[in-house]
Design a protein around this motif. Structure first.
Motif, mmCIF file in Angstrom:
data_model
loop_
_atom_site.group_PDB
_atom_site.id
_atom_site.type_symbol
_atom_site.label_atom_id
_atom_site.label_comp_id
_atom_site.label_asym_id
_atom_site.label_seq_id
_atom_site.Cartn_x
_atom_site.Cartn_y
_atom_site.Cartn_z
ATOM 1 N N ALA A 31 0.841 -1.203 0.000
ATOM 2 C CA ALA A 31 0.000 0.000 0.000
ATOM 3 C C ALA A 31 0.872 1.248 0.000
ATOM 4 O O ALA A 31 0.590 2.212 -0.715
ATOM 5 N N ALA A 32 1.934 1.242 0.782
ATOM 6 C CA ALA A 32 2.845 2.388 0.844
ATOM 7 C C ALA A 32 3.492 2.646 -0.507
ATOM 8 O O ALA A 32 3.588 3.799 -0.948
ATOM 9 N N VAL A 33 3.920 1.581 -1.168
ATOM 10 C CA VAL A 33 4.547 1.731 -2.492
ATOM 11 C C VAL A 33 3.553 2.325 -3.486
ATOM 12 O O VAL A 33 3.881 3.238 -4.250
ATOM 13 N N LEU A 34 2.333 1.828 -3.472
ATOM 14 C CA LEU A 34 1.301 2.373 -4.367
ATOM 15 C C LEU A 34 1.036 3.844 -4.056
ATOM 16 O O LEU A 34 0.912 4.677 -4.965
ATOM 17 N N GLY A 35 0.954 4.166 -2.774
ATOM 18 C CA GLY A 35 0.711 5.552 -2.374
ATOM 19 C C GLY A 35 1.818 6.487 -2.818
ATOM 20 O O GLY A 35 1.560 7.569 -3.352
ATOM 21 N N VAL A 36 3.060 6.075 -2.630
ATOM 22 C CA VAL A 36 4.193 6.919 -3.032
ATOM 23 C C VAL A 36 4.234 7.075 -4.552
ATOM 24 O O VAL A 36 4.512 8.171 -5.058
ATOM 25 N N ALA A 37 3.933 6.003 -5.279
ATOM 26 C CA ALA A 37 3.889 6.102 -6.744
ATOM 27 C C ALA A 37 2.805 7.089 -7.189
ATOM 28 O O ALA A 37 3.025 7.911 -8.091
ATOM 29 N N ALA A 38 1.653 7.033 -6.538
ATOM 30 C CA ALA A 38 0.556 7.949 -6.879
ATOM 31 C C ALA A 38 0.933 9.397 -6.558
ATOM 32 O O ALA A 38 0.610 10.315 -7.323
ATOM 33 N N VAL A 39 1.634 9.601 -5.442
ATOM 34 C CA VAL A 39 2.110 10.953 -5.105
ATOM 35 C C VAL A 39 3.038 11.462 -6.204
ATOM 36 O O VAL A 39 2.945 12.616 -6.627
ATOM 37 N N GLY A 40 3.925 10.610 -6.674
ATOM 38 C CA GLY A 40 4.850 11.021 -7.729
ATOM 39 C C GLY A 40 4.137 11.472 -8.987
ATOM 40 O O GLY A 40 4.467 12.517 -9.565
ATOM 41 N N ILE A 41 3.143 10.708 -9.397
ATOM 42 C CA ILE A 41 2.386 11.071 -10.608
ATOM 43 C C ILE A 41 1.579 12.344 -10.381
ATOM 44 O O ILE A 41 1.582 13.257 -11.206
ATOM 45 N N ALA A 42 0.886 12.418 -9.248
ATOM 46 C CA ALA A 42 0.054 13.594 -8.961
ATOM 47 C C ALA A 42 0.903 14.854 -8.854
ATOM 48 O O ALA A 42 0.562 15.901 -9.403
ATOM 49 N N SER A 43 1.998 14.751 -8.132
ATOM 50 C CA SER A 43 2.859 15.919 -7.937
ATOM 51 C C SER A 43 3.454 16.399 -9.258
ATOM 52 O O SER A 43 3.437 17.598 -9.557
ATOM 53 N N ALA A 44 3.955 15.468 -10.043
ATOM 54 C CA ALA A 44 4.542 15.856 -11.331
ATOM 55 C C ALA A 44 3.487 16.466 -12.246
ATOM 56 O O ALA A 44 3.740 17.491 -12.902
ATOM 57 N N THR A 45 2.316 15.872 -12.271
ATOM 58 C CA THR A 45 1.259 16.377 -13.145
ATOM 59 C C THR A 45 0.791 17.762 -12.694
ATOM 60 O O THR A 45 0.617 18.662 -13.516
ATOM 61 N N ALA A 46 0.598 17.932 -11.399
ATOM 62 C CA ALA A 46 0.129 19.233 -10.888
ATOM 63 C C ALA A 46 1.178 20.314 -11.072
ATOM 64 O O ALA A 46 0.877 21.406 -11.574
ATOM 65 N N ASN A 47 2.410 20.015 -10.669
ATOM 66 C CA ASN A 47 3.434 21.053 -10.626
ATOM 67 C C ASN A 47 4.161 21.287 -11.944
ATOM 68 O O ASN A 47 4.556 22.418 -12.235
ATOM 69 N N LEU A 48 4.341 20.251 -12.723
ATOM 70 C CA LEU A 48 5.083 20.408 -13.970
ATOM 71 C C LEU A 48 4.177 20.650 -15.170
ATOM 72 O O LEU A 48 4.623 21.211 -16.171
ATOM 73 N N LEU A 49 2.943 20.228 -15.067
ATOM 74 C CA LEU A 49 2.025 20.393 -16.182
ATOM 75 C C LEU A 49 0.896 21.380 -15.867
ATOM 76 O O LEU A 49 0.772 22.412 -16.512
ATOM 77 N N GLY A 50 0.094 21.050 -14.858
ATOM 78 C CA GLY A 50 -1.091 21.859 -14.548
ATOM 79 C C GLY A 50 -0.799 23.311 -14.259
ATOM 80 O O GLY A 50 -1.403 24.220 -14.842
ATOM 81 N N LYS A 51 0.131 23.577 -13.359
ATOM 82 C CA LYS A 51 0.430 24.963 -12.969
ATOM 83 C C LYS A 51 1.023 25.754 -14.141
ATOM 84 O O LYS A 51 0.780 26.944 -14.276
ATOM 85 N N ARG A 52 1.797 25.084 -14.976
ATOM 86 C CA ARG A 52 2.411 25.764 -16.120
ATOM 87 C C ARG A 52 1.423 26.032 -17.240
ATOM 88 O O ARG A 52 1.575 26.992 -17.982
ATOM 89 N N LEU A 53 0.418 25.174 -17.369
ATOM 90 C CA LEU A 53 -0.584 25.374 -18.412
ATOM 91 C C LEU A 53 -1.613 26.431 -18.025
ATOM 92 O O LEU A 53 -1.983 27.271 -18.834
ATOM 93 N N VAL A 54 -2.090 26.371 -16.794
ATOM 94 C CA VAL A 54 -3.188 27.252 -16.379
ATOM 95 C C VAL A 54 -2.670 28.601 -15.890
ATOM 96 O O VAL A 54 -3.243 29.639 -16.199
ATOM 97 N N ARG A 55 -1.622 28.625 -15.105
ATOM 98 C CA ARG A 55 -0.987 29.855 -14.608
ATOM 99 C C ARG A 55 -1.944 30.788 -13.862
ATOM 100 O O ARG A 55 -1.893 32.014 -14.016
ATOM 101 N N ARG A 56 -2.800 30.232 -13.072
ATOM 102 C CA ARG A 56 -3.724 31.041 -12.271
ATOM 103 C C ARG A 56 -2.953 31.708 -11.142
ATOM 104 O O ARG A 56 -2.228 31.059 -10.402
#
Length: 190
Positions: free
Chosen positions: A70-95
């Motif tokens: 469960a911990a491994v799955l959780g950490v993997a999900a954090v990695g995907i979510a964090s990268a998507t939010a910070n490297l993609l989402g924030k740069r695309l929307v720029r609110r």
């Protein structure tokens, strides 16, 4: 309905949602909650860089094979979510981040204003991703981690660094990241 009417209707909907988002944010900023202010400020800061999720993952990893998975799955999900939010989402929307008035009625509840864009909330995306990925693999942790993720999301609005809409978007992104990780893990196990 014509294309023009659909575009106008979509723009009106976006405007109404933005107006509601601003109103909700302002309601939180002027609501006196001295007991919550310190706790939510500390929670928001503790969630920086997913420190809470990584600490919980470490504890789970020490408790046997099922919690470790469960911990491994959780950490993997954090990695995907964090990268998507910070490297993609924030740069695309720029609110832009919410404005904090110099004469804010409760400046003691604030955390330092990040330099990054506001949308989506990376803290929320990561906290929800961790909870949503750990929950199916280790159900005993689902409710406590879900409540913790909700508290982290709210803390970001309460401390003045996100609009509620940023938090909702972060939660959706976190849920999607967890679903991806869980699906990939299930596929690998099959």
């Amino acid at each position: 309905m014509s294309d023009r009417r659909q575009k106008i209707s979509a723009l009106s909907l976006v405007h109404d949602l933005a107006t509601m988002d601003q109103a909700l944010y302002e309601t939180v900023t002027v609501t006196r909650t001295p007991t919550l202010d310190t706790a939510l400020r500390r929670l928001s800061a503790a969630a920086d860089h997913s420190k809470i999720s990584f600490a919980v993952a470490t504890g789970l990893a020490l408790c046997g094979s099922r919690p470790r998975r469960a911990a491994v799955l959780g950490v993997a999900a954090v990695g995907i979510a964090s990268a998507t939010a910070n490297l993609l989402g924030k740069r695309l929307v720029r609110r832009p981040r919410p404005h904090r008035a110099e004469d804010s009625p409760f400046p003691g509840r604030h955390v330092p204003m990040p330099d990054s864009a506001s949308f989506p909330s990376g803290h929320t995306a990561s906290a929800v991703a961790f909870a949503a990925a750990v929950g199916p693999a280790f159900p005993a942790a689902a409710v406590p981690l879900g409540l913790l993720a909700c508290a982290v999301g709210y803390s970001r609005v309460h401390t003045g660094v996100h609009y509620p809409g940023d938090v909702v978007a972060g939660a959706l992104l976190g849920t999607g990241s967890a679903a991806l990780v869980v699906a990939l893990a299930s596929r690998a196990d099959a």
